[in-house]
Write a protein that holds these residues in place. Structure first.
Motif, PDB file in Angstrom:
ATOM      1  N   HIS A  16       0.842  -1.208   0.000  1.00 34.55           N
ATOM      2  CA  HIS A  16       0.000   0.000   0.000  1.00 34.55           C
ATOM      3  C   HIS A  16       0.875   1.255   0.000  1.00 34.55           C
ATOM      4  CE1 HIS A  16      -3.609   2.392   0.926  1.00 34.55           C
ATOM      5  NE2 HIS A  16      -2.826   3.077   1.737  1.00 34.55           N
ATOM      6  N   LEU A  17       1.885   1.258   0.841  1.00 35.69           N
ATOM      7  CA  LEU A  17       2.787   2.411   0.923  1.00 35.69           C
ATOM      8  C   LEU A  17       3.509   2.645  -0.400  1.00 35.69           C
ATOM      9  CD1 LEU A  17       4.300   4.601   2.631  1.00 35.69           C
ATOM     10  CD2 LEU A  17       5.981   2.802   3.164  1.00 35.69           C
ATOM     11  N   THR A  18       4.079   1.587  -0.960  1.00 37.60           N
ATOM     12  CA  THR A  18       4.889   1.749  -2.174  1.00 37.60           C
ATOM     13  C   THR A  18       4.038   2.069  -3.401  1.00 37.60           C
ATOM     14  OG1 THR A  18       4.850  -0.654  -2.528  1.00 37.60           O
ATOM     15  CG2 THR A  18       6.716   0.247  -1.304  1.00 37.60           C
ATOM     16  N   GLN A  19       2.810   1.555  -3.434  1.00 34.65           N
ATOM     17  CA  GLN A  19       1.954   1.795  -4.595  1.00 34.65           C
ATOM     18  C   GLN A  19       1.380   3.205  -4.614  1.00 34.65           C
ATOM     19  OE1 GLN A  19      -1.271  -1.016  -5.019  1.00 34.65           O
ATOM     20  NE2 GLN A  19      -2.177   0.085  -6.748  1.00 34.65           N
ATOM     21  N   PHE A  20       0.903   3.678  -3.464  1.00 31.38           N
ATOM     22  CA  PHE A  20       0.181   4.940  -3.444  1.00 31.38           C
ATOM     23  C   PHE A  20       1.014   6.134  -2.984  1.00 31.38           C
ATOM     24  CE2 PHE A  20      -3.260   1.738  -2.877  1.00 31.38           C
ATOM     25  CZ  PHE A  20      -3.914   1.981  -4.068  1.00 31.38           C
ATOM     26  N   PHE A  21       2.106   5.879  -2.265  1.00 30.41           N
ATOM     27  CA  PHE A  21       2.925   6.978  -1.759  1.00 30.41           C
ATOM     28  C   PHE A  21       4.407   6.685  -1.987  1.00 30.41           C
ATOM     29  CE2 PHE A  21      -0.994   6.747   0.743  1.00 30.41           C
ATOM     30  CZ  PHE A  21      -1.525   7.995   0.458  1.00 30.41           C
ATOM     31  N   PRO A  45      14.281   2.649   0.867  1.00 27.96           N
ATOM     32  CA  PRO A  45      15.049   1.869  -0.118  1.00 27.96           C
ATOM     33  C   PRO A  45      14.867   0.360  -0.049  1.00 27.96           C
ATOM     34  CG  PRO A  45      16.415   3.572   0.916  1.00 27.96           C
ATOM     35  CD  PRO A  45      15.137   3.507   1.698  1.00 27.96           C
ATOM     36  N   SER A  46      14.469  -0.197   1.108  1.00 34.01           N
ATOM     37  CA  SER A  46      14.398  -1.655   1.237  1.00 34.01           C
ATOM     38  C   SER A  46      13.104  -2.078   1.921  1.00 34.01           C
ATOM     39  CB  SER A  46      15.588  -2.173   2.051  1.00 34.01           C
ATOM     40  OG  SER A  46      15.476  -1.762   3.414  1.00 34.01           O
ATOM     41  N   THR A  47      12.787  -3.361   1.768  1.00 34.10           N
ATOM     42  CA  THR A  47      11.612  -3.930   2.431  1.00 34.10           C
ATOM     43  C   THR A  47      11.711  -3.758   3.943  1.00 34.10           C
ATOM     44  OG1 THR A  47      11.244  -5.566   0.692  1.00 34.10           O
ATOM     45  CG2 THR A  47      10.353  -6.075   2.865  1.00 34.10           C
ATOM     46  N   LYS A  48      12.875  -4.025   4.490  1.00 37.64           N
ATOM     47  CA  LYS A  48      13.039  -3.927   5.943  1.00 37.64           C
ATOM     48  C   LYS A  48      12.826  -2.500   6.435  1.00 37.64           C
ATOM     49  CE  LYS A  48      16.119  -5.151   9.754  1.00 37.64           C
ATOM     50  NZ  LYS A  48      17.393  -5.805  10.147  1.00 37.64           N
ATOM     51  N   GLU A  49      13.345  -1.519   5.708  1.00 35.94           N
ATOM     52  CA  GLU A  49      13.169  -0.123   6.118  1.00 35.94           C
ATOM     53  C   GLU A  49      11.702   0.301   6.012  1.00 35.94           C
ATOM     54  OE1 GLU A  49      16.853   2.548   4.954  1.00 35.94           O
ATOM     55  OE2 GLU A  49      16.585   0.944   3.461  1.00 35.94           O
ATOM     56  N   PHE A  73       9.188  -1.718   6.336  1.00 37.30           N
ATOM     57  CA  PHE A  73       8.537  -2.425   7.442  1.00 37.30           C
ATOM     58  C   PHE A  73       8.725  -1.668   8.754  1.00 37.30           C
ATOM     59  CE2 PHE A  73       8.635  -5.389  10.978  1.00 37.30           C
ATOM     60  CZ  PHE A  73       7.476  -6.135  10.797  1.00 37.30           C
ATOM     61  N   ILE A  74       9.941  -1.242   9.032  1.00 38.15           N
ATOM     62  CA  ILE A  74      10.226  -0.517  10.274  1.00 38.15           C
ATOM     63  C   ILE A  74       9.435   0.785  10.326  1.00 38.15           C
ATOM     64  CG2 ILE A  74      12.030   0.739  11.530  1.00 38.15           C
ATOM     65  CD1 ILE A  74      13.991  -1.444  10.549  1.00 38.15           C
ATOM     66  N   TYR A  75       9.375   1.489   9.211  1.00 40.80           N
ATOM     67  CA  TYR A  75       8.623   2.745   9.148  1.00 40.80           C
ATOM     68  C   TYR A  75       7.142   2.505   9.443  1.00 40.80           C
ATOM     69  CZ  TYR A  75       6.332   6.829   7.051  1.00 40.80           C
ATOM     70  OH  TYR A  75       5.534   7.925   6.826  1.00 40.80           O
ATOM     71  N   ILE A  76       6.562   1.490   8.818  1.00 41.06           N
ATOM     72  CA  ILE A  76       5.143   1.191   9.035  1.00 41.06           C
ATOM     73  C   ILE A  76       4.903   0.721  10.463  1.00 41.06           C
ATOM     74  CG2 ILE A  76       3.268  -0.374   8.377  1.00 41.06           C
ATOM     75  CD1 ILE A  76       4.424  -0.279   5.515  1.00 41.06           C
ATOM     76  N   ARG A  77       5.815  -0.060  10.996  1.00 40.37           N
ATOM     77  CA  ARG A  77       5.653  -0.523  12.381  1.00 40.37           C
ATOM     78  C   ARG A  77       5.667   0.648  13.357  1.00 40.37           C
ATOM     79  NH1 ARG A  77       9.671  -5.123  14.322  1.00 40.37           N
ATOM     80  NH2 ARG A  77      11.155  -3.433  13.976  1.00 40.37           N
TER      81      ARG A  77
END
Length: 302
Positions: A206-211, A217-221, A223-227
């Motif tokens: 959702h984050l990468t598609q719309f914003f 830069p990475s999946t882990k980053e 994930f941490i931001y969303i968490r």
């Protein structure tokens, strides 16, 4: 956390007295049976397979039931190539196929008050990791039974969580009436944490598609931001994937400092108004944020 786990990029060596196995989650790997049948027809390729739902109370959905499969490097490589880090889990054991089938079926039947008869996806590595790190050491031995070692792929870390049986495969005696493995409060909290882990992971798309402007830069980053966003949101009510999506929309449209921005004080007051369910508050705020963006900022929206 009661029990130590190690995050490592590779699988360990298998002890001479043991065998390695894969539990393939066919809800994720829908083409697993076709691949395994092709492999089994190869000359000199010996493979053991058991559908863990077959001839059980879940027989009607056995076509998507998890498969207990003897380990082969080619199978592992195929899973990682076509379903990287999301295919099921890997474990070592000296037990037979029959014993392991009985083990997995008994754990899948785990119960909790209000959820009696529900299917427990213990063959999901994220669920298993959170369960075993939340409970006590003696319960880890009970949960792992004849399994010596778990290797649990993590799609965020892109490594394996390694968890060893504290009793080294000596199965702790469990009274017959406890074979349903009712969850303790600690284990239930671990499963709640696993659910939130998946909410965070699922919201990455959702984050990468719309914003994309807020994408890391990475999946882990990501994930941490969303968490971090969901941790912030939890103080206002129970979170869900839909609530998380709304909150990502709001923060992305109003910027990260919107909670302390004087201009957005009415929106903040609405967020903290516990007289309404959180999802309803977020739905209203999401519309307000979109209107604010349209009226004040030239940004792409959806």
């Amino acid at each position: 956390m009661h029990n130590e786990v190690n995050l490592l990029p590779n699988l360990p060596e298998v002890a001479e007295s043991e065998q390695r196995w894969i539990v393939v989650d066919r809800a994720l790997v829908t083409d697993a049976e076709r691949y395994l049948l092709q492999q089994s027809n190869r000359e000199g390729f010996r493979i053991e397979i058991m559908n863990l739902f077959f001839d059980t109370q879940w027989n009607e959905v056995s076509e998507v039931g998890p498969l207990l499969v003897s380990y082969h490097e080619q199978t592992h490589q195929w899973l990682m190539e076509h379903h990287p880090w999301r295919f099921g889990l890997i474990f070592d054991s000296a037990a037979s196929l029959k014993e392991l089938t009985e083990y997995w079926r008994s754990r899948i039947k785990c119960q909790h008050v209000g959820f009696e008869g529900e299917l427990f996806r213990i063959y999901d590595p994220i669920i298993t990791k959170h369960l075993l790190t939340a409970t006590s050491e003696d319960r880890v031995a009970n949960w792992m039974g004849p399994i010596t070692y778990f290797c649990l792929p993590d799609m965020v870390e892109e490594q394996y969580w390694h968890i060893a049986n504290p009793v080294n495969t000596t199965v702790v005696d469990i009274p017959e009436q406890e074979l349903s493995f009712t969850f303790t409060d600690e284990e239930w909290q671990g499963l709640t944490d696993a659910s939130e882990y998946y909410i965070c992971y699922n919201l990455i798309d959702h984050l990468t598609q719309f914003f994309p402007e807020n994408t890391k830069p990475s999946t882990k980053e990501n994930f941490i931001y969303i968490r971090e966003l969901l941790s912030e949101l939890k103080q206002y009510g129970d979170i869900s994937e839909q609530a998380g999506a709304f909150y990502i929309n709001i923060v992305s449209r109003l910027d990260d400092d919107w909670l302390t921005h004087p201009e957005h004080k009415p929106i903040y007051e609405l967020l903290t108004d516990i007289s309404q369910p959180l999802i309803e508050r977020l739905w209203t705020i999401n519309k307000l944020a979109l209107n604010y963006l349209k009226n004040n900022v030239s940004k792409e929206s959806y």
